[in-house]
Design an enzyme around this catalytic site. Structure first.
Site, PDB file in Angstrom:
ATOM      1  N   HIS A 177     -12.441  -0.339  -9.552  1.00  0.00           N
ATOM      2  CA  HIS A 177     -11.081  -0.306  -8.991  1.00  0.00           C
ATOM      3  C   HIS A 177     -11.162  -0.838  -7.561  1.00  0.00           C
ATOM      4  O   HIS A 177     -10.875  -0.141  -6.595  1.00  0.00           O
ATOM      5  CB  HIS A 177     -10.510   1.121  -9.059  1.00  0.00           C
ATOM      6  CG  HIS A 177      -9.009   1.199  -9.003  1.00  0.00           C
ATOM      7  ND1 HIS A 177      -8.241   1.822  -9.965  1.00  0.00           N
ATOM      8  CD2 HIS A 177      -8.127   0.712  -8.100  1.00  0.00           C
ATOM      9  CE1 HIS A 177      -6.954   1.735  -9.648  1.00  0.00           C
ATOM     10  NE2 HIS A 177      -6.856   1.063  -8.515  1.00  0.00           N
ATOM     11  N   TYR A 207       4.738  -1.418 -13.222  1.00  0.00           N
ATOM     12  CA  TYR A 207       5.530  -0.948 -12.084  1.00  0.00           C
ATOM     13  C   TYR A 207       6.913  -1.589 -12.038  1.00  0.00           C
ATOM     14  O   TYR A 207       7.892  -0.917 -11.788  1.00  0.00           O
ATOM     15  CB  TYR A 207       4.787  -1.203 -10.763  1.00  0.00           C
ATOM     16  CG  TYR A 207       3.632  -0.248 -10.589  1.00  0.00           C
ATOM     17  CD1 TYR A 207       3.817   1.001 -10.018  1.00  0.00           C
ATOM     18  CD2 TYR A 207       2.361  -0.576 -11.064  1.00  0.00           C
ATOM     19  CE1 TYR A 207       2.765   1.902  -9.894  1.00  0.00           C
ATOM     20  CE2 TYR A 207       1.308   0.327 -10.944  1.00  0.00           C
ATOM     21  CZ  TYR A 207       1.518   1.561 -10.360  1.00  0.00           C
ATOM     22  OH  TYR A 207       0.483   2.451 -10.254  1.00  0.00           O
ATOM     23  N   ASN A 266      -0.810  -1.266 -16.793  1.00  0.00           N
ATOM     24  CA  ASN A 266      -0.169  -0.699 -15.608  1.00  0.00           C
ATOM     25  C   ASN A 266       1.168  -1.389 -15.437  1.00  0.00           C
ATOM     26  O   ASN A 266       1.224  -2.620 -15.311  1.00  0.00           O
ATOM     27  CB  ASN A 266      -1.015  -0.937 -14.353  1.00  0.00           C
ATOM     28  CG  ASN A 266      -2.303  -0.134 -14.353  1.00  0.00           C
ATOM     29  OD1 ASN A 266      -2.541   0.687 -15.244  1.00  0.00           O
ATOM     30  ND2 ASN A 266      -3.130  -0.355 -13.347  1.00  0.00           N
ATOM     31  N   GLU A 278      -6.955  -4.067 -13.140  1.00  0.00           N
ATOM     32  CA  GLU A 278      -6.118  -5.137 -12.593  1.00  0.00           C
ATOM     33  C   GLU A 278      -6.903  -6.297 -11.985  1.00  0.00           C
ATOM     34  O   GLU A 278      -6.859  -6.526 -10.769  1.00  0.00           O
ATOM     35  CB  GLU A 278      -5.159  -4.569 -11.542  1.00  0.00           C
ATOM     36  CG  GLU A 278      -4.272  -3.453 -12.064  1.00  0.00           C
ATOM     37  CD  GLU A 278      -3.235  -2.989 -11.039  1.00  0.00           C
ATOM     38  OE1 GLU A 278      -3.361  -3.350  -9.859  1.00  0.00           O
ATOM     39  OE2 GLU A 278      -2.294  -2.285 -11.427  1.00  0.00           O
ATOM     40  N   GLU A 284      -1.208   3.312 -15.784  1.00  0.00           N
ATOM     41  CA  GLU A 284      -0.526   3.600 -14.516  1.00  0.00           C
ATOM     42  C   GLU A 284       0.951   3.292 -14.666  1.00  0.00           C
ATOM     43  O   GLU A 284       1.333   2.290 -15.292  1.00  0.00           O
ATOM     44  CB  GLU A 284      -1.049   2.727 -13.353  1.00  0.00           C
ATOM     45  CG  GLU A 284      -2.382   3.119 -12.803  1.00  0.00           C
ATOM     46  CD  GLU A 284      -2.801   2.221 -11.641  1.00  0.00           C
ATOM     47  OE1 GLU A 284      -1.937   1.742 -10.868  1.00  0.00           O
ATOM     48  OE2 GLU A 284      -4.016   1.984 -11.517  1.00  0.00           O
ATOM     49  N   ARG A 322      -7.766  10.016 -15.352  1.00  0.00           N
ATOM     50  CA  ARG A 322      -8.326   8.681 -15.130  1.00  0.00           C
ATOM     51  C   ARG A 322      -8.735   8.581 -13.659  1.00  0.00           C
ATOM     52  O   ARG A 322      -7.875   8.714 -12.782  1.00  0.00           O
ATOM     53  CB  ARG A 322      -7.284   7.603 -15.461  1.00  0.00           C
ATOM     54  CG  ARG A 322      -7.729   6.206 -15.096  1.00  0.00           C
ATOM     55  CD  ARG A 322      -6.728   5.112 -15.485  1.00  0.00           C
ATOM     56  NE  ARG A 322      -7.251   3.832 -15.072  1.00  0.00           N
ATOM     57  CZ  ARG A 322      -6.659   2.988 -14.229  1.00  0.00           C
ATOM     58  NH1 ARG A 322      -5.452   3.248 -13.746  1.00  0.00           N
ATOM     59  NH2 ARG A 322      -7.250   1.869 -13.887  1.00  0.00           N
TER      60      ARG A 322
HETATM   61  C1  GBH Z   1      -1.664  -0.462  -8.746  1.00  0.00           C
HETATM   62  O1  GBH Z   1      -1.437  -1.831  -8.528  1.00  0.00           O
HETATM   63  C2  GBH Z   1      -3.065  -0.091  -8.362  1.00  0.00           C
HETATM   64  O2  GBH Z   1      -3.912  -0.064  -9.485  1.00  0.00           O
HETATM   65  C3  GBH Z   1      -3.168   1.206  -7.614  1.00  0.00           C
HETATM   66  O3  GBH Z   1      -4.424   1.304  -7.014  1.00  0.00           O
HETATM   67  C4  GBH Z   1      -2.044   1.298  -6.608  1.00  0.00           C
HETATM   68  O4  GBH Z   1      -2.156   2.415  -5.782  1.00  0.00           O
HETATM   69  C5  GBH Z   1      -0.752   1.330  -7.380  1.00  0.00           C
HETATM   70  O5  GBH Z   1      -0.621   0.173  -8.144  1.00  0.00           O
HETATM   71  C6  GBH Z   1       0.497   1.419  -6.511  1.00  0.00           C
HETATM   72  O6  GBH Z   1       0.660   0.254  -5.762  1.00  0.00           O
HETATM   73  O7  GBH Z   1       3.519  -5.110  -1.951  1.00  0.00           O
HETATM   74  O8  GBH Z   1       5.764  -5.576  -2.687  1.00  0.00           O
HETATM   75  O9  GBH Z   1       4.259  -7.402  -2.174  1.00  0.00           O
HETATM   76  C7  GBH Z   1      -0.161  -2.284  -8.938  1.00  0.00           C
HETATM   77  C8  GBH Z   1      -0.021  -3.793  -8.857  1.00  0.00           C
HETATM   78  C9  GBH Z   1       0.235  -5.643  -7.462  1.00  0.00           C
HETATM   79  C10 GBH Z   1       1.718  -3.814  -7.226  1.00  0.00           C
HETATM   80  C11 GBH Z   1       0.632  -6.167  -6.093  1.00  0.00           C
HETATM   81  C12 GBH Z   1       2.113  -4.312  -5.861  1.00  0.00           C
HETATM   82  C13 GBH Z   1       2.399  -6.236  -4.482  1.00  0.00           C
HETATM   83  C14 GBH Z   1       3.876  -6.070  -4.340  1.00  0.00           C
HETATM   84  N1  GBH Z   1       0.367  -4.216  -7.537  1.00  0.00           N
HETATM   85  N2  GBH Z   1       1.999  -5.767  -5.820  1.00  0.00           N
HETATM   86  S1  GBH Z   1       4.390  -6.030  -2.673  1.00  0.00           S
END
Ligand code: GBH
Length: 453
Positions: free
Chosen positions: A125, A300, A298, A170, A368, A81
């Site tokens: 993106h 996390y 995605n 996103e 992701e 991807r």
């Molecule tokens: C993804 O976003 C992105 O698609 C990708 O490009 C990126 O590299 C990857 O995650 C890793 O970050 O900074 O603690 O305040 C994930 C969604 C939304 C996660 C905003 C981090 C902020 C948290 N992101 N969030 S913080």
């Protein structure tokens, strides 16, 4: 040294992959006619990026893409991807097409196909052409139209070899982090403008689905949403209401229109005085809710939401991010080096929650999922191996129609506002030489993929 973690057995045809994004890996921002994007502009703003860096060089994948394809091939993944940079294809966002920009992706797609690696192409993106931002960016509806036109140009060139398309990555982050929180490009802190941006991103998604279907009847089309279960930090009424506000802003603002043909209940109240939502037009829900071939998720972390005072009392001056919620940490929950809670069960909750809320949910890819270290280490990364294994197990348990899993990321890369500190890669990247060194997690995954039947 060796870790005994295993990956669950997945149904035949399950797609194993790794993910990247153009601005985070390519570099070469002024080469071969690429126009500037909002990230080129934003990264020049003092204080915008933690280490003062930018994606000007990044992993230099614009020149080293053969190395990336070799790494994917040796890893043994089924799919890659990556994203196409809009300003490489249309330097001004619309109008003149830059052939040299398309040539880059053409070569990459050819090389992937030669190795039997299926390309999953993300069309957006986060790297909006600066010229379109100068004309209002995602705040204005024209940008949605330009996005669909751009998508058609890309499909025209790559569509004979690419079947799997992701319209947006996103839209929450593009709109709310970019136009309301101001932590991402273009760095705005708006109310109405940010909510308009979210809506116009979704309209752009809908128009792009239609454009891709017209151009390539065999296309398989999806959208990627970042989803986080929002849990109340305590049992109090106030924290439960805060978690609900967070869920509306973060998840349901996007999942309801895309999957449920509706705008979320309570959204007008949440933003009363901030925006009259006058950017919504008749027919938009039909456009945005066009049937999809898959949903990209995605995942996390989960969010633990606590009630907090709003920063701005006057709603007319308030950012759309200012919803009176603060993220609470929780005792006993392990966190990554970035402070992100490690809760694989949240992926299970995300997937089962979607299936419960949206009848007719399309098949799902985890597009992701990943973990970063802040240390500069080329070798042992047992926490990454464990992270992958536990999240895969949670996803497999969910019982949804899960078609694939893409680890974020193939490579260490430019982690947006955090610069080059966080390292998400299966492969270590040395800066600025660009030397790639696979980590233990890469070898672990390679062995497991090789032993599939
Ligand atoms: C993804 O976003 C992105 O698609 C990708 O490009 C990126 O590299 C990857 O995650 C890793 O970050 O900074 O603690 O305040 C994930 C969604 C939304 C996660 C905003 C981090 C902020 C948290 N992101 N969030 S913080």
């Amino acid at each position: 040294m060796t870790t005994s973690y295993d990956i669950p057995e997945m149904p035949a045809g399950f797609v194993w992959g790794a993910a990247t994004a153009a601005y985070q890996i390519e570099g070469a921002v002024a080469e071969d006619g690429r126009g500037p994007s909002i990230w080129d502009t934003f990264t020049r703003r003092p204080g915008a990026v933690a280490d003062g860096s930018s994606g000007a060089v990044a992993c230099d994948s614009y020149h080293r893409w053969r190395d990336d394809v070799d790494l994917l091939d040796q890893l043994g993944v089924d799919a890659y991807r990556f994203s196409v940079a809009w300003p490489r294809v249309l330097p001004a966002g619309h109008g003149a097409v830059n052939r040299a920009g398309l040539d880059y992706y053409d070569r990459l797609v050819d090389a992937l196909c030669q190795r039997g690696i299926r390309p999953f192409v993300t069309l957006y993106h986060w790297d909006l052409p600066q010229a379109l931002e100068d004309a209002g960016g995602w705040r204005v509806r024209d940008t949605a139209e330009h996005f669909a036109d751009y998508a058609a140009v890309v499909a025209d060139r790559l569509g004979d070899r690419v079947q799997d398309w992701i319209t947006l990555n996103e839209p929450y982050v593009s709109s709310m982090v970019g136009y309301a929180e101001g932590r991402h490009a273009p760095g705005a802190t708006e109310g109405h403008g940010a909510l308009a941006a979210a809506h116009h991103l979704l309209v752009g998604h809908g128009k792009t689905v239609a454009a891709l279907r017209a151009a390539r009847p065999d296309a398989r089309i999806g959208i990627t949403l970042n989803l986080s279960p929002a849990l109340p930090a305590s049992d109090s009424e106030a924290d439960r209401a805060a978690a609900h506000r967070m869920d509306l802003m973060l998840n349901r603002q996007f999942t309801d229109p895309v999957l449920g043909h509706t705008y979320p209940d309570g959204f007008e109240e949440l933003y009363a005085g901030v925006s009259d939502l006058s950017f919504r037009r008749d027919g938009d829900l039909d456009l945005i809710g066009a049937p999809l071939d898959f949903l990209g998720v995605n995942y996390y972390y989960r969010v633990h939401a606590a009630d907090a005072p709003r920063e701005q009392d006057d709603p007319a001056l308030r950012s759309a991010f200012d919803i009176g919620v603060r993220s609470a940490s929780r005792d006993g929950v392990p966190v990554t080096d970035l402070g992100w809670p490690i809760e694989p069960h949240g992926l299970y909750e995300t997937l089962t929650g979607l299936a419960k809320r949206y009848p007719g949910l399309p098949p799902i890819y985890v597009t992701e999922n990943g973990i970063a270290e802040l240390r500069e280490d080329t070798g042992a990364d047992p926490e990454r191996i464990r992270f992958i294994a536990e999240h895969l197990a949670a996803a497999a348990d969910s019982g949804v129609d899960l078609r694939g899993y893409f680890y974020w990321s193939l490579l260490d890369n430019f982690e947006w506002a955090r610069g080059y500190g966080p390292r998400f890669g299966l492969v270590h990247v040395d800066y600025p030489t660009g030397t790639r060194t696979p980590r233990a997690s890469y070898h672990w995954l390679r062995e497991r993929l090789a032993s599939r039947i």
